[in-house]
Design a protein around this motif. Structure first.
Motif, PDB file in Angstrom:
ATOM      1  N   ALA A 166       8.647 -13.044   7.905  1.00  0.00           N
ATOM      2  CA  ALA A 166       8.975 -14.379   7.406  1.00  0.00           C
ATOM      3  C   ALA A 166       7.743 -15.129   6.910  1.00  0.00           C
ATOM      4  CB  ALA A 166       9.663 -15.185   8.511  1.00  0.00           C
ATOM      5  N   LEU A 167       6.558 -14.694   7.299  1.00  0.00           N
ATOM      6  CA  LEU A 167       5.313 -15.363   6.917  1.00  0.00           C
ATOM      7  C   LEU A 167       4.670 -14.784   5.667  1.00  0.00           C
ATOM      8  CD1 LEU A 167       3.616 -15.274  10.435  1.00  0.00           C
ATOM      9  CD2 LEU A 167       4.968 -17.148   9.475  1.00  0.00           C
ATOM     10  N   LEU A 168       5.105 -13.590   5.259  1.00  0.00           N
ATOM     11  CA  LEU A 168       4.380 -12.818   4.258  1.00  0.00           C
ATOM     12  C   LEU A 168       4.895 -13.003   2.844  1.00  0.00           C
ATOM     13  CD1 LEU A 168       4.235  -9.505   6.312  1.00  0.00           C
ATOM     14  CD2 LEU A 168       2.487 -11.290   6.169  1.00  0.00           C
ATOM     15  N   ALA A 169       3.957 -12.936   1.902  1.00  0.00           N
ATOM     16  CA  ALA A 169       4.281 -12.911   0.477  1.00  0.00           C
ATOM     17  C   ALA A 169       3.294 -11.960  -0.188  1.00  0.00           C
ATOM     18  CB  ALA A 169       4.170 -14.301  -0.125  1.00  0.00           C
ATOM     19  N   ALA A 170       3.786 -11.127  -1.075  1.00  0.00           N
ATOM     20  CA  ALA A 170       2.926 -10.161  -1.759  1.00  0.00           C
ATOM     21  C   ALA A 170       1.816 -10.891  -2.517  1.00  0.00           C
ATOM     22  CB  ALA A 170       3.745  -9.303  -2.708  1.00  0.00           C
ATOM     23  N   ALA A 171       0.648 -10.278  -2.548  1.00  0.00           N
ATOM     24  CA  ALA A 171      -0.499 -10.855  -3.251  1.00  0.00           C
ATOM     25  C   ALA A 171      -0.584 -10.284  -4.655  1.00  0.00           C
ATOM     26  CB  ALA A 171      -1.784 -10.546  -2.493  1.00  0.00           C
ATOM     27  N   GLY A 172      -1.245 -10.996  -5.509  1.00  0.00           N
ATOM     28  CA  GLY A 172      -1.498 -10.514  -6.864  1.00  0.00           C
ATOM     29  C   GLY A 172      -2.839  -9.814  -6.940  1.00  0.00           C
ATOM     30  N   ASP A 173      -3.307  -9.613  -8.145  1.00  0.00           N
ATOM     31  CA  ASP A 173      -4.567  -8.904  -8.369  1.00  0.00           C
ATOM     32  C   ASP A 173      -5.794  -9.679  -7.893  1.00  0.00           C
ATOM     33  OD1 ASP A 173      -3.209  -6.779  -9.483  1.00  0.00           O
ATOM     34  OD2 ASP A 173      -3.382  -7.557 -11.526  1.00  0.00           O
ATOM     35  N   GLU A 174      -5.628 -10.971  -7.606  1.00  0.00           N
ATOM     36  CA  GLU A 174      -6.763 -11.785  -7.186  1.00  0.00           C
ATOM     37  C   GLU A 174      -7.140 -11.562  -5.720  1.00  0.00           C
ATOM     38  OE1 GLU A 174      -3.139 -13.857  -5.914  1.00  0.00           O
ATOM     39  OE2 GLU A 174      -3.681 -12.921  -7.799  1.00  0.00           O
ATOM     40  N   HIS A 175      -6.407 -10.712  -5.010  1.00  0.00           N
ATOM     41  CA  HIS A 175      -6.697 -10.463  -3.596  1.00  0.00           C
ATOM     42  C   HIS A 175      -8.109  -9.894  -3.457  1.00  0.00           C
ATOM     43  CE1 HIS A 175      -6.286  -9.023   0.513  1.00  0.00           C
ATOM     44  NE2 HIS A 175      -5.152  -9.717   0.596  1.00  0.00           N
ATOM     45  N   PRO A 176      -8.871 -10.337  -2.437  1.00  0.00           N
ATOM     46  CA  PRO A 176     -10.259  -9.895  -2.301  1.00  0.00           C
ATOM     47  C   PRO A 176     -10.452  -8.475  -1.765  1.00  0.00           C
ATOM     48  CG  PRO A 176      -9.694 -11.405  -0.526  1.00  0.00           C
ATOM     49  CD  PRO A 176      -8.516 -11.369  -1.460  1.00  0.00           C
ATOM     50  N   TRP A 177      -9.403  -7.827  -1.306  1.00  0.00           N
ATOM     51  CA  TRP A 177      -9.543  -6.490  -0.739  1.00  0.00           C
ATOM     52  C   TRP A 177      -9.126  -5.426  -1.740  1.00  0.00           C
ATOM     53  CZ3 TRP A 177      -6.752  -7.621   4.540  1.00  0.00           C
ATOM     54  CH2 TRP A 177      -7.556  -8.481   5.293  1.00  0.00           C
ATOM     55  N   PRO A 178      -9.630  -4.199  -1.584  1.00  0.00           N
ATOM     56  CA  PRO A 178      -9.242  -3.114  -2.493  1.00  0.00           C
ATOM     57  C   PRO A 178      -7.775  -2.725  -2.283  1.00  0.00           C
ATOM     58  CG  PRO A 178     -10.544  -2.247  -0.676  1.00  0.00           C
ATOM     59  CD  PRO A 178     -10.557  -3.745  -0.541  1.00  0.00           C
ATOM     60  N   GLU A 179      -7.209  -2.048  -3.272  1.00  0.00           N
ATOM     61  CA  GLU A 179      -5.804  -1.626  -3.175  1.00  0.00           C
ATOM     62  C   GLU A 179      -5.575  -0.601  -2.072  1.00  0.00           C
ATOM     63  OE1 GLU A 179      -3.733  -0.666  -6.786  1.00  0.00           O
ATOM     64  OE2 GLU A 179      -4.960  -2.079  -7.911  1.00  0.00           O
ATOM     65  N   VAL A 180      -6.595   0.201  -1.780  1.00  0.00           N
ATOM     66  CA  VAL A 180      -6.507   1.227  -0.735  1.00  0.00           C
ATOM     67  C   VAL A 180      -7.730   1.081   0.160  1.00  0.00           C
ATOM     68  CG1 VAL A 180      -6.475   3.717  -0.283  1.00  0.00           C
ATOM     69  CG2 VAL A 180      -5.261   2.796  -2.260  1.00  0.00           C
ATOM     70  N   LEU A 181      -7.526   1.142   1.466  1.00  0.00           N
ATOM     71  CA  LEU A 181      -8.641   1.077   2.402  1.00  0.00           C
ATOM     72  C   LEU A 181      -9.152   2.482   2.697  1.00  0.00           C
ATOM     73  CD1 LEU A 181      -7.244  -1.520   4.958  1.00  0.00           C
ATOM     74  CD2 LEU A 181      -9.006  -1.900   3.236  1.00  0.00           C
ATOM     75  N   PRO A 182     -10.461   2.676   2.728  1.00  0.00           N
ATOM     76  CA  PRO A 182     -10.979   4.010   3.048  1.00  0.00           C
ATOM     77  C   PRO A 182     -10.590   4.430   4.463  1.00  0.00           C
ATOM     78  CG  PRO A 182     -12.763   2.411   2.852  1.00  0.00           C
ATOM     79  CD  PRO A 182     -11.499   1.699   2.512  1.00  0.00           C
ATOM     80  N   ALA A 183     -10.525   5.727   4.706  1.00  0.00           N
ATOM     81  CA  ALA A 183     -10.103   6.246   6.015  1.00  0.00           C
ATOM     82  C   ALA A 183     -10.976   5.715   7.142  1.00  0.00           C
ATOM     83  CB  ALA A 183     -10.117   7.765   6.004  1.00  0.00           C
ATOM     84  N   GLY A 184     -12.249   5.526   6.917  1.00  0.00           N
ATOM     85  CA  GLY A 184     -13.160   5.084   7.963  1.00  0.00           C
ATOM     86  C   GLY A 184     -13.383   3.588   8.006  1.00  0.00           C
ATOM     87  N   TRP A 185     -12.463   2.786   7.489  1.00  0.00           N
ATOM     88  CA  TRP A 185     -12.679   1.334   7.392  1.00  0.00           C
ATOM     89  C   TRP A 185     -12.914   0.674   8.732  1.00  0.00           C
ATOM     90  CZ3 TRP A 185      -9.653  -2.455   9.585  1.00  0.00           C
ATOM     91  CH2 TRP A 185      -8.418  -2.047  10.086  1.00  0.00           C
ATOM     92  N   ALA A 186     -12.428   1.244   9.813  1.00  0.00           N
ATOM     93  CA  ALA A 186     -12.636   0.622  11.129  1.00  0.00           C
ATOM     94  C   ALA A 186     -13.371   1.559  12.065  1.00  0.00           C
ATOM     95  CB  ALA A 186     -11.295   0.207  11.722  1.00  0.00           C
TER      96      ALA A 186
END
Length: 133
Positions: A54-74
């Motif tokens: 209920a809180l979420l809305a899809a982001a557009g291209d202006e989002h600061p994160w990449p489209e895919v997170l690398p496997a080792g991101w955390a």
């Protein structure tokens, strides 16, 4: 003995569908002003999925994160070698989470636990980095 703290983070992405997210990808603004990925939640319960959706809305291209997170991101997950597919959302919903004190490379080392939806705070109210005020 593990020590857990309660704090807030900004929801910037989800795994699974927006209508019923499986996990939340959470961020905080760094001291430089950039929104950084700092955690991934544990799998959400059915009621939490509905609350989060209920809180979420899809982001557009202006989002600061990449489209895919690398496997080792955390710090890497055992056996995970593929990039992590997720859906970027407008980085506005602030959620309350429970974290353990272990951090590495500016991220919490372990998955965080989602506690509840908006605690009445905006993104500007969330502590920067992993500062736990």
């Amino acid at each position: 003995m593990k020590h857990r703290l309660t704090t807030e983070a900004i929801t910037g992405g989800v795994t699974g569908p927006l209508a019923a997210p499986r996990t939340l990808i959470l961020g905080r603004y760094g001291h430089s002003g950039h929104l950084r990925v700092v955690a991934r939640s544990t799998p959400l319960s059915a009621p939490a999925r509905l609350e989060a959706a209920a809180l979420l809305a899809a982001a557009g291209d202006e989002h600061p994160w990449p489209e895919v997170l690398p496997a080792g991101w955390a710090g890497g997950l055992p056996g995970v070698e593929e990039p992590i597919a997720y859906t970027r959302v407008r980085p506005e919903p602030v959620v309350e989470i429970s974290v353990d004190a272990a951090a590495e490379h500016g991220r919490w080392r372990h998955a965080v636990r989602y506690l509840r939806g908006p605690p009445g705070l905006g993104p500007e109210d969330v502590p920067t980095g992993l500062d736990l005020e």
